[in-house]
Each structure stands twice: as structure tokens, then as C-alpha cells.
Write an enzyme that holds these catalytic residues in place. Structure first.
Site, PDB file in Angstrom:
ATOM      1  N   ASP A 407     -56.411  97.300 -71.827  1.00  0.00           N
ATOM      2  CA  ASP A 407     -57.309  96.913 -72.919  1.00  0.00           C
ATOM      3  C   ASP A 407     -57.831  98.179 -73.607  1.00  0.00           C
ATOM      4  OD1 ASP A 407     -58.930  95.366 -74.575  1.00  0.00           O
ATOM      5  OD2 ASP A 407     -59.676  94.138 -72.934  1.00  0.00           O
ATOM      6  N   GLU A 410     -56.152 100.677 -78.510  1.00  0.00           N
ATOM      7  CA  GLU A 410     -55.724 100.852 -79.915  1.00  0.00           C
ATOM      8  C   GLU A 410     -55.501 102.321 -80.313  1.00  0.00           C
ATOM      9  OE1 GLU A 410     -56.952  97.094 -79.044  1.00  0.00           O
ATOM     10  OE2 GLU A 410     -58.311  98.813 -78.970  1.00  0.00           O
ATOM     11  N   ASP A 481     -59.755  89.627 -79.026  1.00  0.00           N
ATOM     12  CA  ASP A 481     -61.105  89.073 -78.943  1.00  0.00           C
ATOM     13  C   ASP A 481     -61.330  88.006 -80.002  1.00  0.00           C
ATOM     14  OD1 ASP A 481     -61.422  90.865 -76.922  1.00  0.00           O
ATOM     15  OD2 ASP A 481     -62.759  92.212 -78.010  1.00  0.00           O
TER      16      ASP A 481
END
Length: 748
Positions: A407, A410, A481
Site C-alpha cells: 500500500d 504511488e 480507497d
């Protein structure tokens, strides 16, 4: 593109070099259906990250340079190129498919300073995107195009009228339908025209890029990028599945997963102790809701230090995992890339010693803030860094962790985004964040997959939020999310269908929504809509109401159990489809246009989908609805619940009270099923049930141990079934594994 007149050409095997007055263009015939077009305006020797190894095969093609024009022809397509790199792709029937647009971009009128100030004062975003891009190509719009793909970008199935950016972005706010960028960058689109063959375009450029599907102008659609090469692959086929097969041939296919990983997972950012995890696990079994894992979000770590365990709140290392494993629970934990800047912490100290972290332009280790506070970022583009990161998973595997969830990759950061000039590597080549950003999650997933495979010898479960084209070779994905709102439930279907056609056959969404507060109706409809997802997880955020089904009462528990059990009933079918995907790239969850593309009614169906070819699912995605319109394509379909036979090629009104998911079985199909269990491995799957629709039906089934790689050595069974005249005929196409004790017929 103003590069002047075409002057000469040179052919070398499958590669053609075109020399213009101001630039060179390279054409590469990969197969008879795939042609690469490269303008090396940035780097001529660039090696693809998405496409590993040389994918070209010996292919006969004709090449001609005559009267200032190039013509390249394979058995499937023709490419004509003229001065200034004007080009046209033509299908085998002579229909023009893709042509450069001859006009100029119709840039939006720039706002006056007065207008900007007024808009800013009212809180509007007035970012000025009124510019041409360093890399840019415009394509003529014929007016009959439908656009699919792009991964899980927001919006509807057909991307006509949307503009997107490929720039992996951590956006916790509500994702609306025209959100330009999310967590993934998959610059690939399939184009279906009402006339001519379908085709695909994959733009292999990791820099910040833009794809506009006629939002700016109905005259054209375009691709642009801030840097890099113009490097794209044109793929052609007779039907959409051909394009998916060709794209996944280039970028790779998702490996076979362990069977248990396809089961149900429960998670919350907010299970803050061993007792929280234990309580949820016990409640799952008490309510008889099948479940494979109660996943560990960031709280299990010691001060959010990756590869550590908080013994104060989660008890001694490995004990809770071992305890719950006796009741069938597998351990899956989150790992973020941000390494806490903390002298004395092994991961930080080793990374500093080995020079494994990204640096600023002054040569100092770059520091930003993530969950552990000040944090540094591994330089995953280097193999030695990936190997080191992968080896660190031994610390987790030794505790009993069987799955890893990547997670915040990015990469996310709390003190503003990473500057574009932060120094990273791709292999031995020094570059910066502007090139690496979109592939940072890809490299992290590759490190995790290869590390866990080496450590365990089993097929790794790796889940990632951020990725690039080709990451499907290493990781499953989810849509990030999302929120507990009906619009996000509706968006689940086009997002997962487009992800599937973009190579990501193992994908899901946070059931019930991650942010915001769910409710009994929304959660019930969400578990129904997600019942055939290949990554099947309920996940919600700290600060929101609890989202386990028992929090909403017994009626919700009963509905929830019904559809988790339904998922487990069809596990062998889902597993079969993933085996087929190994060969063709075909998605498990697919839009109707994928299989019925000659039917215009399917081109923009956003609220129903197919599971393989055998099952049509039409979830209720509107609050308060107890009926819904369903389109059934050609053929005969059998209502799974009522067993009513319905002729296709028409819309019907389906009854759909809160506990009913409208779903239909294609007549003539044989679909494998198992009896429900509380978890994979609870009991041996010694009986196969065959759901048979119709008096004559056909089907196949694949069986292996569902864990390791022995199937590659022939340890699997392949069954072929024919049902006619009330009898089942079974043929073993391959036998290398223990057969079922019994095969039962279930008529519908």
C-alpha cells in the site's frame, strides 16, 4: 508532428527505420497482428518495464517505399506512412481504423486573470492545462468509436468523452466519475468501431501522460506526455478478446493464484490489537461466514516500522498467527514502502549502509513523511534493492505471514508530493522521480512477489494499490480507497471490467466502501455485486463505523453469508477461468460487449457483467430498488434462483428483493461447483458438482493442488464434460493429479 519529409528507409529483419528530415521513426513487426511504432524523441535504447523479454516472432510482411510514402503490410493489417509522420492503419478488409488528425488541437480558451481570481476566490481549481505536450499524437475521430480499458479509471465502461492522466495518485477524497487520475497508470485502450475490426493501443511511456477520448474535441482523440518517447503498440483482431490476448501477450498474464487467496478476506484499518483480530476471527466462525484471513493493517507494526511486529499489542511474534491458523485463518499483512528514518532500526541502517534509498540532487537521502513520521524510500528500480527487500519478507514468513499487501506505493507522502528531481535508478541507469513515479509500485510488487516465491516455494499472494501496465505478472489489485456511497458501488462494475480487459484478472474493491459509513442495504447490495470478484475483501477505515456484517443485524448477516457461500460454491469455476487466462489473458469478470460485440445493446452496459461465458450477473446498484431491468444477450438463459428459462436478445424486468442478486446461467453450459466450506482446506474437495443448464451441455474443468508450481510439471487434471440424453460423459484430457471421488450432476 512536424518532422519533415520522409527521405529514406532501411529494413533489418522485423524492424524498419524511417528517416525524416528532422527525426527517425522505427517500425517493429512483433507479430502479424502487432506493430510497434517508435519515435525516439527522448531515448533510442529505452528498455520497456511493462514488456519483459523480446516478444517478436518471425513474421512475413511486405514493405514498400514509393512516391514518398511507406506501406507496411502483414496478413492482418496495412500501415501507410507519409511526410511529417502522417499515418493510417487499415484492416484486412480495407477499412481505415486509425489515422493521424491533420488539424490543430482546439485548445480551451485561456482564462483571464480576472476570471481566475474570481474562480479561485470561490474555491474552484483553475489549473491551466491549455498546452501542447512535449510528446503528442492526435488521431482522427470517425464518430463510431467506443473506448474500453485504461484499468480502473473512474467513470463508465465506455471512455468516450473522458480525459485521463496517467500519474499514480493517492486521493482519499470521494472519487467522482471524471476523476482524471487514481492509483494506477495503464495507458492502454481498446477501440471498437461499428465498422471495421477492433484494435488496441498501448503507449509504453512511464512519464506523466494524458489520454483524451474526444473530451476536448469531437474531431479527434489524443495521447500526450510530459517526456519520454512516443512509443506505442498497435494491435488488431477479429474480436475484442483477440486484443486482450495480444495485449496480455505483450505485458504478461497474472500467474495462477493459490486457491485460498480467492476466498473471502476481512479487514479494517483499526483492528488495533491481537484481541481485535481474534474477536473478528471468532465472530466469522460463530456466524458461519466463510473466511480465509483477518488481515493486518498498519497497526500491527512497531511504530509503523516495516517488517516489525508490535508485541505489546499483538502478543509475541507468530503466536496469534499460529493460534488462528488452527481454525483455518491465513495471515496477510500490509507493507508500505516508506522506511522509518531511525538509527538502530535494522531496515533503515541496512538501507543506508548499502546505499539503497533514493536521494535528492545534492546526494543526500531524500526524506518525506509517511505513517512512521520521517521516512525514506527504497530505490526499487535496482535489482539489488528488490532482492534485499524481498529477502526481508523472511521476517514475516517466519511469523507465518502468507500474503503481502503493498500500500501507499504511488508513492504516497504527507509533506507534499516527492519532487520530480528525486534521484532513482532503473537498473544501473540513474534517472529521477518523473520517470519512476508510475512504476514505483510495479517494482515494489515485483520485489515482493519474487521474494515470497523464493522464501515459500508457493504461489505468492501480493496485493498492490499502485501499479503500471504489466504489474499483473506480480500482483493482484484492488481499486483503492473507495467510499461507502452508492455511486462507488455502481462504479465497481465498469472499474473491474476494464481492469480485467487491461490484464488484471485478479482484482477487487473494498466491499462496503473504505471511507464513510456503510448501512445494511448498501452492504448487502455490495456483497452481492462483489460475489464473483477474484479478490474478495471487506475493508473499511479507522474513524468509520464498524463494517462487519453482524454490526447491521441478523438480516444483514444472513444475506452476507448467503453470498459469501455463493462465492465459495463457484470457486472451482473462478479457478478454471484464471487457468484459461494463463493462455489467453481473458478476464474472469467481463462486460457483455467482450462476448457479444455484434450486439449494440451491449456496448455501454454499465450495471451488469459476465463471469466467464456461463454466468450473467445483474446486481442492484440503486438505493431502494427491488426490481431492475436486465438485458439478456442472444441465446437462452436460466434464472439461477427460479430456474425459469428466458430467451435472450431482450430486456426483462427482474425481481430483486434485498436478498436476491439477479443472475442467469447460459443454457448449454456446464459450470463446476464445490460444497461451501468455512475456509479452503477445512475439508478435502473430493466431490465436484456440475451445474448443468439445458438438455445438452458442454464444459471443462481444471484441477491441481491449488498451492505450488507442481502443475507446471504436469501435476494437474483436465476434464472435459458432455451432457446429453440424461447422461454425463467425462473425458480426461490430461491426468496428472488425484481425481475426485465423485462427480455429481446438478440440473438447473
Amino acid at each position: 508532428m512536424n518532422i519533415g519529409k520522409l527521405q529514406n528507409t532501411k529494413k533489418n529483419n522485423n524492424r524498419v527505420e524511417l528517416t525524416f528530415e528532422k527525426s527517425k521513426i522505427y517500425l517493429e513487426v512483433i507479430t502479424e497482428n502487432i506493430v510497434r511504432v517508435l519515435n525516439p524523441c527522448w531515448k533510442e535504447d529505452y528498455e520497456s518495464i511493462a514488456i519483459e523479454k523480446d516478444k517478436s516472432v518471425d513474421t512475413d510482411f511486405n514493405f514498400e517505399f514509393k512516391s514518398g510514402k511507406v506501406c507496411l503490410t502483414t496478413s492482418s493489417l496495412k500501415l501507410e506512412i507519409g511526410d511529417n509522420f502522417t499515418f493510417t492503419f487499415i484492416d484486412k478488409n480495407g477499412i481505415e481504423l486509425l489515422t493521424t488528425y491533420s488539424g490543430e488541437r482546439k485548445l480551451r480558451q485561456t482564462l483571464s486573470e480576472k476570471s481566475k481570481k474570481l474562480l479561485e476566490a470561490e474555491g474552484h481549481d483553475v489549473a491551466d492545462e491549455n498546452k501542447d505536450y512535449k510528446v503528442q499524437v492526435l488521431f482522427k475521430r470517425f464518430g463510431d468509436e467506443y473506448f474500453y480499458g485504461m484499468g480502473d479509471k473512474t467513470g463508465f465502461l465506455n471512455k468516450n468523452g473522458y480525459k485521463y492522466e496517467n500519474w499514480n495518485s493517492d486521493i482519499p477524497q470521494l472519487h467522482h466519475e471524471n476523476m482524471p487520475a487514481l492509483y494506477k497508470s495503464i495507458p492502454y485502450v481498446m477501440v471498437k468501431k461499428r465498422s471495421g475490426q477492433p484494435f488496441g493501443l498501448f503507449f509504453d511511456n512511464t512519464f506523466h501522460s494524458y489520454m483524451d477520448f474526444s473530451k476536448e474535441s469531437s474531431d479527434y482523440y489524443y495521447y500526450g506526455a510530459d517526456n519520454g518517447n512516443l512509443d506505442f503498440y498497435f494491435m488488431i483482431g477479429d474480436k475484442l478478446p483477440d486484443i486482450v490476448e495480444e495485449y496480455s501477450y505483450l505485458t504478461g498474464r497474472a500467474p495462477m493464484p493459490q486457491l485460498w487467496t480467492l476466498g473471502y478476506h476481512q479487514c479494517r484499518w483499526g483492528y488495533e490489537s491481537a484481541e481485535d483480530i481474534r474477536r473478528i476471527a471468532h465472530k466469522m466462525r460463530e456466524n458461519k461466514i466463510p473466511c480465509e484471513s483477518v488481515q493486518y493493517d498498519i497497526d500491527y507494526m512497531e511504530g509503523y516500522r516495516v517488517f516489525t511486529w508490535d508485541e505489546e499489542n499483538y502478543e509475541p511474534k507468530g503466536e496469534l498467527i499460529k493460534e488462528l491458523s488452527k481454525d483455518g485463518f491465513k495471515a496477510v499483512c500490509i507493507i508500505d514502502p516508506g522506511v522509518k528514518k531511525d538509527e538502530g532500526y535494522f531496515c533503515y541502517d541496512e538501507g543506508v549502509e548499502k546505499d539503497f534509498f533514493a536521494k535528492d540532487t545534492d546526494g543526500e537521502i531524500y526524506v518525506n513523511e509517511v505513517w512512521p513520521g520521517d521516512a525514506v524510500y527504497p530505490d526499487f528500480g535496482r535489482k539489488e534493492v528488490r532482492d534485499w527487500w524481498g529477502e526481508n519478507h523472511k521476517r514475516l514468513a517466519n511469523m507465518g505471514m502468507q500474503g503481502i499487501w503493498n500500500d501507499m506505493n504511488e508513492p504516497a507522502s504527507f509533506r507534499g508530493p516527492l519532487p520530480l528531481d528525486v534521484q532513482f535508478h532503473i537498473g544501473d541507469r540513474l534517472t529521477d522521480h518523473s520517470e519512476v513515479h508510475n512504476v514505483y509500485g510495479h517494482f515494489m510488487s515485483k520485489a515482493t512477489f519474487e521474494g515470497m516465491k523464493k522464501i515459500t516455494g508457493k504461489r505468492p499472494l501480493v496485493i498492490t494499490r499502485a501499479c503500471y501496465a504489466g504489474t499483473q505478472k506480480y500482483s493482484a489489485v484492488w481499486t483503492g480507497d473507495n467510499q461507502s456511497v452508492w455511486s462507488h458501488l455502481r462504479m465497481l462494475i465498469p472499474q473491474l471490467c476494464n481492469l480485467g480487459m487491461s490484464g488484471f484478472t485478479i482484482a477487487g474493491t473494498d466491499i462496503g466502501g473504505f471511507g464513510g459509513d456503510s448501512n445494511p442495504e448498501l452492504l448487502s447490495r455490495w456483497i452481492e455485486a462483489a460475489a464473483f470478484c477474484t479478490f474478495f475483501r471487506n475493508h473499511c477505515a479507522k474513524g468509520q463505523i464498524m463494517q462487519e456484517p453482524w454490526e447491521f443485524g441478523n438480516k444483514t448477516v444472513d444475506i452476507y453469508r448467503k453470498y459469501v457461500e455463493l462465492h465459495y460454491r463457484f470457486l472451482p469455476y473462478i479457478y478454471d477461468l484464471l487457468r484459461i487466462s494463463q493462455e489467453t489473458g481473458a478476464p474472469v469478470m467481463r462486460p457483455l460487449v467482450y462476448s457479444y460485440e455484434n450486439d449494440p445493446n451491449t456496448y455501454e452496459l454499465n450495471d451488469e457483467f459476465l463471469v466467464g461465458d456461463n454466468i450473467l450477473v445483474a446486481p442492484v446498484v440503486e438505493q431502494g430498488a427491488t426490481k431492475r431491468m436486465v438485458y439478456l444477450p442472444e441465446g437462452t438463459w436460466v434464472d439461477y434462483w427460479t430456474k425459469e428459462r428466458i430467451s435472450g436478445g431482450q430486456y426483462i424486468i427482474a425481481d430483486a428483493p434485498l436478498d436476491v442478486l439477479p443472475m442467469y446461467i447460459r443454457e448449454g453450459s456446464i459450470t463446476p461447483m464445490y460444497a461451501p466450506v468455512q475456509y479452503v482446506g477445512e475439508k478435502k474437495y473430493d466431490t465436484l458438482e456440475l451445474l448443468i443448464a439445458g438438455d445438452t451441455a458442454y464444459g471443462t474443468h481444471y484441477q491441481d493442488n491449488g498451492e505450488d508450481y507442481k502443475y507446471l510439471d504436469g501435476e494437474y487434471n483436465m476434464y472435459s464434460f458432455k451432457y446429453a440424453d440424461g447422461k454425463l460423459e467425462t473425458t480426461m484430457e490430461h491426468e496428472g493429479y488425484e481425481r475426485y471421488d465423485d462427480i455429481k450432476v446438478v440440473r438447473i
